[in-house]
Design a protein around this motif. Structure first.
Motif, PDB file in Angstrom:
ATOM      1  N   UNK A 336       0.812  -1.207   0.000  1.00 28.35           N
ATOM      2  CA  UNK A 336       0.000   0.000   0.000  1.00 28.35           C
ATOM      3  C   UNK A 336       0.848   1.260   0.000  1.00 28.35           C
ATOM      4  N   UNK A 337       1.946   1.257   0.766  1.00 24.22           N
ATOM      5  CA  UNK A 337       2.821   2.432   0.774  1.00 24.22           C
ATOM      6  C   UNK A 337       3.492   2.625  -0.582  1.00 24.22           C
ATOM      7  N   UNK A 338       3.875   1.523  -1.228  1.00 30.38           N
ATOM      8  CA  UNK A 338       4.390   1.621  -2.598  1.00 30.38           C
ATOM      9  C   UNK A 338       3.353   2.253  -3.510  1.00 30.38           C
ATOM     10  N   UNK A 339       2.089   1.816  -3.400  1.00 33.15           N
ATOM     11  CA  UNK A 339       1.022   2.404  -4.210  1.00 33.15           C
ATOM     12  C   UNK A 339       0.916   3.908  -3.967  1.00 33.15           C
ATOM     13  N   UNK A 340       0.948   4.308  -2.692  1.00 31.80           N
ATOM     14  CA  UNK A 340       0.843   5.723  -2.351  1.00 31.80           C
ATOM     15  C   UNK A 340       1.942   6.547  -3.026  1.00 31.80           C
ATOM     16  N   UNK A 341       3.184   6.121  -2.828  1.00 30.85           N
ATOM     17  CA  UNK A 341       4.317   6.901  -3.314  1.00 30.85           C
ATOM     18  C   UNK A 341       4.367   6.888  -4.841  1.00 30.85           C
ATOM     19  N   UNK A 342       4.157   5.711  -5.438  1.00 26.43           N
ATOM     20  CA  UNK A 342       4.176   5.624  -6.891  1.00 26.43           C
ATOM     21  C   UNK A 342       3.066   6.476  -7.495  1.00 26.43           C
ATOM     22  N   UNK A 343       1.868   6.398  -6.933  1.00 22.48           N
ATOM     23  CA  UNK A 343       0.746   7.192  -7.457  1.00 22.48           C
ATOM     24  C   UNK A 343       1.055   8.677  -7.365  1.00 22.48           C
ATOM     25  N   UNK A 344       1.551   9.135  -6.218  1.00 23.94           N
ATOM     26  CA  UNK A 344       1.859  10.553  -6.042  1.00 23.94           C
ATOM     27  C   UNK A 344       2.910  11.016  -7.035  1.00 23.94           C
ATOM     28  N   UNK A 345       3.915  10.185  -7.284  1.00 18.45           N
ATOM     29  CA  UNK A 345       4.988  10.550  -8.210  1.00 18.45           C
ATOM     30  C   UNK A 345       4.494  10.673  -9.648  1.00 18.45           C
ATOM     31  N   UNK A 346       3.344  10.040  -9.964  1.00 20.57           N
ATOM     32  CA  UNK A 346       2.807  10.056 -11.325  1.00 20.57           C
ATOM     33  C   UNK A 346       1.605  10.981 -11.477  1.00 20.57           C
ATOM     34  N   UNK A 347       1.377  11.870 -10.505  1.00 26.79           N
ATOM     35  CA  UNK A 347       0.274  12.805 -10.593  1.00 26.79           C
ATOM     36  C   UNK A 347      -1.076  12.215 -10.228  1.00 26.79           C
ATOM     37  N   UNK A 348      -1.066  11.054  -9.583  1.00 18.91           N
ATOM     38  CA  UNK A 348      -2.293  10.407  -9.133  1.00 18.91           C
ATOM     39  C   UNK A 348      -2.328  10.453  -7.597  1.00 18.91           C
ATOM     40  N   UNK A 349      -3.277   9.762  -7.007  1.00 17.80           N
ATOM     41  CA  UNK A 349      -3.344   9.652  -5.553  1.00 17.80           C
ATOM     42  C   UNK A 349      -3.910   8.287  -5.200  1.00 17.80           C
TER      43      UNK A 349
END
Length: 391
Positions: A336-349
């Motif tokens: 889940x933390x990977x999802x959070x950080x990856x999403x934020x880095x790609x302009x998502x949430x």
């Protein structure tokens, strides 16, 4: 790799600032302010505490410390090289992540224990991503003598050690030898009245036995870690829905994770070049289980929360809990933390979803009783703006 200062004081400050510190505030309709942190928590209740032991690091006294997020400071609880149980003797910097279930249980009752474990997984991955960005080697251990470690750290009865994270590659130096000295300190009293939760106490006691001392496997995905990204990470309250999709490249980055205990399922709503449907994901490969629009079902299974249907993609994580009860939730939280950080880095949430209809999820995924238990849901998409947020 980031170019960090060589002294340990500045290094520790940087490490905790990008893994555990307060990152923003929100203002409620009543005008009250409350803090958000780099590492997420169910209901923003934060049952996780960060303790750490230093041995021979540069310009820093050997000892035991507790991190106080409210003031971004290390509280020294003991000085010198104390006699501590394995694996605390194996690295110059060792974190012990603990949990206080009371902080979650008043709201979530018996289900709070799951959330505490998921929060530990998020905290572990937040700490690991920051340490790795600084060029350090990180190893997490999920098996140890709980009671011995608790006694060695002087923890109160309601604070439980959950995960040990050893960090190597920190700045080293020769520390002046001193006689070990215990300062102790009393933990804050959360409530004058203690409300018992026998099921939480029971499952915690049951998961103390039969645990191996082996290393936990990190997801190690393409998270897109940067200082600004982790400080901007937020849990989306909802997603815009509509027709705006994420790219296939963004989706592939999200699901590029290593799993040991977790089986990942995706409810694909809006992903370029991927037909809507329910997929089982194994080593990045998609296996279509059910074709067609999954938005209503994803929301319905996630306790009727619309955000699971308004996202571009939602996930179910399942695990065979017989293979490691706590460890399965730790791994799910780390993913889940990977999802959070990856999403934020790609302009998502992203948003972690701990509430769902377990049995209905099992039925929809086709999970037999001996094939695993759903442990976590997660959604990623384009967030609805939150006007309460103050950076």
């Amino acid at each position: 790799m980031l170019d960090l200062p060589a002294d340990c004081s500045t290094f520790l400050s940087w490490l905790l600032f990008h893994s555990a510190a307060i990152s923003a505030t929100k203002v409620s309709p009543s005008g009250d302010r409350y803090a958000l942190r780099v590492n997420p928590s169910s209901g923003n209740l934060h049952p996780t505490e960060f303790h750490f032991v230093t041995r021979g690091v540069k310009d820093w006294q050997d000892g035991l410390y507790h991190y106080r997020a409210s003031s971004h400071m290390a509280e020294q609880r003991a000085l010198g090289r104390l006699e501590l149980p394995w694996p605390l003797d194996e690295a110059p910097l060792v974190f012990v992540l603990t949990s206080i279930a009371w902080r979650e249980a008043w709201k979530y009752r018996d289900r709070a224990y799951r959330y505490c474990l998921l929060d530990i997984g998020h905290a572990w991955q937040a700490l690991e991503l920051a340490a790795q960005a600084a060029g350090c080697e990180v190893v997490a251990y999920g098996g140890f003598d709980d009671d011995a470690l608790s006694d060695a750290l002087g923890l109160p009865d309601d604070e439980w050690p959950m995960l040990v994270v050893a960090i190597r590659g920190v700045p080293l130096g020769a520390a002046d030898p001193v006689e070990p000295e215990w300062f102790g300190g009393d933990a804050n009293v959360l409530s004058e009245t203690v409300v018992p939760y026998p099921r939480i106490d029971g499952v915690h006691a049951a998961t103390k036995s039969g645990r191996s001392a082996g290393q936990l496997q990190s997801p190690n995905g393409r998270s897109g870690f940067s200082e600004s990204v982790v400080r901007r990470r937020r849990s989306a309250l909802d997603f815009i829905g509509g027709k705006r999709s994420m790219s296939r490249k963004q989706f592939d980055t999200l699901v590029d994770v290593k799993t040991r205990l977790i089986q990942l399922y995706a409810y694909v709503h809006l992903v370029d070049n991927v037909e809507p449907g329910l997929y089982r994901i194994t080593e990045g490969n998609l296996e279509l289980l059910k074709a067609g629009d999954q938005r209503l079902m994803a929301a319905a299974l996630s306790l009727g929360q619309d955000l699971a249907g308004n996202a571009c993609v939602a996930f179910s994580m399942a695990a065979d809990l017989e293979q490691g009860y706590r460890e399965a939730f730790f791994e799910a939280g780390a993913i889940g933390q990977h999802f959070y950080v990856a999403a934020t880095s790609m302009g998502l949430a992203g948003t972690g979803i701990g509430a769902f209809y377990d049995d209905r999820v099992h039925e929809y995924l086709g999970l037999e009783p001996d094939q695993g238990q759903v442990v976590y849901h997660f959604a990623v998409g384009y967030p609805v703006p939150d006007d309460r947020l103050e950076e």
